[in-house]
Design a protein around this motif. Structure first.
Motif, PDB file in Angstrom:
ATOM      1  N   GLY A 233     -56.134 -23.366  55.035  1.00  0.00           N
ATOM      2  CA  GLY A 233     -56.734 -22.606  54.791  1.00  0.00           C
ATOM      3  C   GLY A 233     -55.319 -21.492  54.430  1.00  0.00           C
ATOM      4  N   THR A 234     -55.102 -20.382  53.551  1.00  0.00           N
ATOM      5  CA  THR A 234     -54.183 -19.432  53.179  1.00  0.00           C
ATOM      6  C   THR A 234     -53.040 -19.179  54.482  1.00  0.00           C
ATOM      7  OG1 THR A 234     -55.605 -17.709  53.339  1.00  0.00           O
ATOM      8  CG2 THR A 234     -55.857 -18.801  51.089  1.00  0.00           C
ATOM      9  N   THR A 235     -53.609 -19.218  55.464  1.00  0.00           N
ATOM     10  CA  THR A 235     -52.805 -18.497  56.716  1.00  0.00           C
ATOM     11  C   THR A 235     -51.583 -19.864  56.954  1.00  0.00           C
ATOM     12  OG1 THR A 235     -54.291 -18.579  58.505  1.00  0.00           O
ATOM     13  CG2 THR A 235     -54.081 -15.818  57.356  1.00  0.00           C
ATOM     14  N   TRP A 236     -52.159 -21.053  56.631  1.00  0.00           N
ATOM     15  CA  TRP A 236     -51.751 -22.172  57.260  1.00  0.00           C
ATOM     16  C   TRP A 236     -50.520 -22.581  56.080  1.00  0.00           C
ATOM     17  CZ3 TRP A 236     -56.361 -25.494  58.714  1.00  0.00           C
ATOM     18  CH2 TRP A 236     -57.364 -24.599  59.729  1.00  0.00           C
ATOM     19  N   THR A 237     -50.567 -22.626  55.273  1.00  0.00           N
ATOM     20  CA  THR A 237     -49.565 -23.315  54.446  1.00  0.00           C
ATOM     21  C   THR A 237     -47.828 -23.154  54.359  1.00  0.00           C
ATOM     22  OG1 THR A 237     -50.798 -22.900  52.581  1.00  0.00           O
ATOM     23  CG2 THR A 237     -49.211 -23.726  51.586  1.00  0.00           C
TER      24      THR A 237
END
Length: 429
Positions: free
Chosen positions: A100-104
């Motif tokens: 997910g884009t907030t996990w990268t």
């Protein structure tokens, strides 16, 4: 103040390079010869349609191209973060995974991901990446997440109501107010513009649209911009739609995005910030609204576009991958050309390359082109730092919104409190 539209101030570029691999890559993005090898990939599920057939096709093409076997494991979104954390701690991560884009940034900060900056450059893709997705996949100056697909929020409205009242799609904030006033007068039982208090991604476009910042890196310290004059101007406008103009409803103080969608489906809402993935849901759940809704990019304060948060996924290569060239070959196959386009068609999301967005941008569909335009010309990312997840968990922005909408705090006090809390969390490791 510099507007934080699509890029964060560059950080010191980490001296990291891809580990040399034993494969026969050409070094310029060419095909890898990996006969007899296996690549393990984690793909998220739970919100997308069943994709087993799609990945069977991908696996066949991947084996034909590289000689390697593709092993895809489907992981539920709800369990994914904990599974990633456990696998990182135990050094049992997959070769490639959808992140997910907030996990990268979080996983990159943990040292679990391999940088792909050089691979992207060698493949000639650097200038083709959708900027908002590129930003959220970048950490310490290197790219760790290849943009795969995304959705974006724009302004969805009842086109039949607008036509009836002689209104055009808003192109400025004043236009929103003017439209809202006409709708309020003509249709007193309708919510002219829903302002939910528990939907943070609907707040940031007004912050950015006014020229403010959510937070930015100053030296080695994160500083929230939520209490700046420009951010306050944007938040004041957004909350005024409810508190000053009466376009929303007091019940919306605790609404989530799903609540806005439910009320839109029931015909109660004329305008709302909605995701590109929602029109299909609206038509499915409320067939009578088919042909009666449209979208437009979120208007800029006076003109142009107010940036909107891009949500979606990257494909990331983990440092545990034995053959990183093979892993990159898979990533490139999934994010460019045929399979990227097919995935977008099947899921209703947009691809992560500007070149693949051109058909959507040239579409005449009032529920396709506006979102594509928003994504390319007005896509943005929340602060790219592992600590921003903690800000979201604390619900700092939502608490700020609810305190304003409920009348408990002024915009000045609420934004001051939010900025203070955000600063503490962002600078705590």
């Amino acid at each position: 103040m510099k507007k934080r539209y699509l890029s964060i101030a560059a950080l010191a570029i980490a001296a990291l390079g891809l580990t040399a691999c034993s494969s026969g890559t050409s070094g310029d993005g060419g095909t890898v010869d990996a006969k007899g090898q296996k690549l393990t990939v984690w793909i998220m599920q739970g919100t997308n349609p069943d994709s087993s057939g799609f990945f069977k096709e991908v696996g066949d093409a991947f084996k034909k191209e590289t000689g390697a076997t593709l092993k895809v494991e489907f992981v539920q979104w709800a369990d994914a973060h904990d599974r990633f954390v456990t696998s990182i701690a135990g050094n049992t991560t997959p070769d490639v995974a959808e992140t997910g884009t907030t996990w990268t940034a979080e996983f990159a900060d943990a040292g679990a991901l391999a940088p792909i900056t050089d691979d992207v450059k060698k493949a000639g893709l650097e200038d083709d990446l959708v900027k908002g997705l590129k930003e959220s996949g970048t950490y310490d100056g290197d790219l760790y997440g290849m943009p795969w697909y995304a959705g974006v929020r724009s302004l969805v409205y009842r086109s039949d109501v607008f036509d009836e009242l002689g209104l055009k799609a808003p192109t400025s904030w004043d236009d929103i107010v003017a439209a809202g006033e006409k709708i309020k007068a003509a249709k007193p039982d309708m919510i002219p513009f829903a302002v939910p208090g528990n939907a943070e991604f609907g707040v940031y476009p007004w912050v950015w649209g006014a020229g403010g910042d959510v937070a930015k890196l100053e030296g080695k310290k994160w500083v929230s911009g939520m209490d700046s004059a420009k951010s306050r101007e944007g938040i004041q406008f957004y909350t005024d739609l409810a508190t000053k103009y009466g376009f929303s409803t007091s019940g919306a103080t605790t609404w989530k995005e799903t609540d806005v969608l439910d009320n839109f489906n029931q015909g109660k809402v004329a305008m709302a910030i909605q995701g590109s993935w929602t029109p299909a849901t609206i038509v499915q759940k409320a067939p009578d609204l088919k042909g009666k809704i449209a979208a437009t990019p979120i208007p800029g304060q006076d003109s142009g576009i107010s940036p909107s948060v891009l949500g979606g996924s990257h494909l990331s290569i983990f440092n545990t991958a034995k053959n990183k060239d093979l892993a990159w070959q898979f990533v490139k196959m999934m994010t460019t050309g045929k399979f990227a386009s097919e995935w977008g068609s099947q899921t209703g999301y947009f691809p992560g390359l500007n070149s693949l967005l051109k058909p959507a941008q040239s579409s005449d569909d009032p529920l396709v082109k506006p979102f594509a335009t928003q994504m390319v010309e007005g896509g943005a990312s929340v602060p790219v730092t592992p600590q921003f997840g903690a800000v979201q968990a604390k619900q700092t922005t939502n608490a700020m919104m609810q305190s304003i909408l409920s009348g408990q705090k002024s915009v000045e006090q609420a934004t001051s409190d939010a900025a203070k809390e955000m600063n503490t969390i962002l600078n705590t490791k």
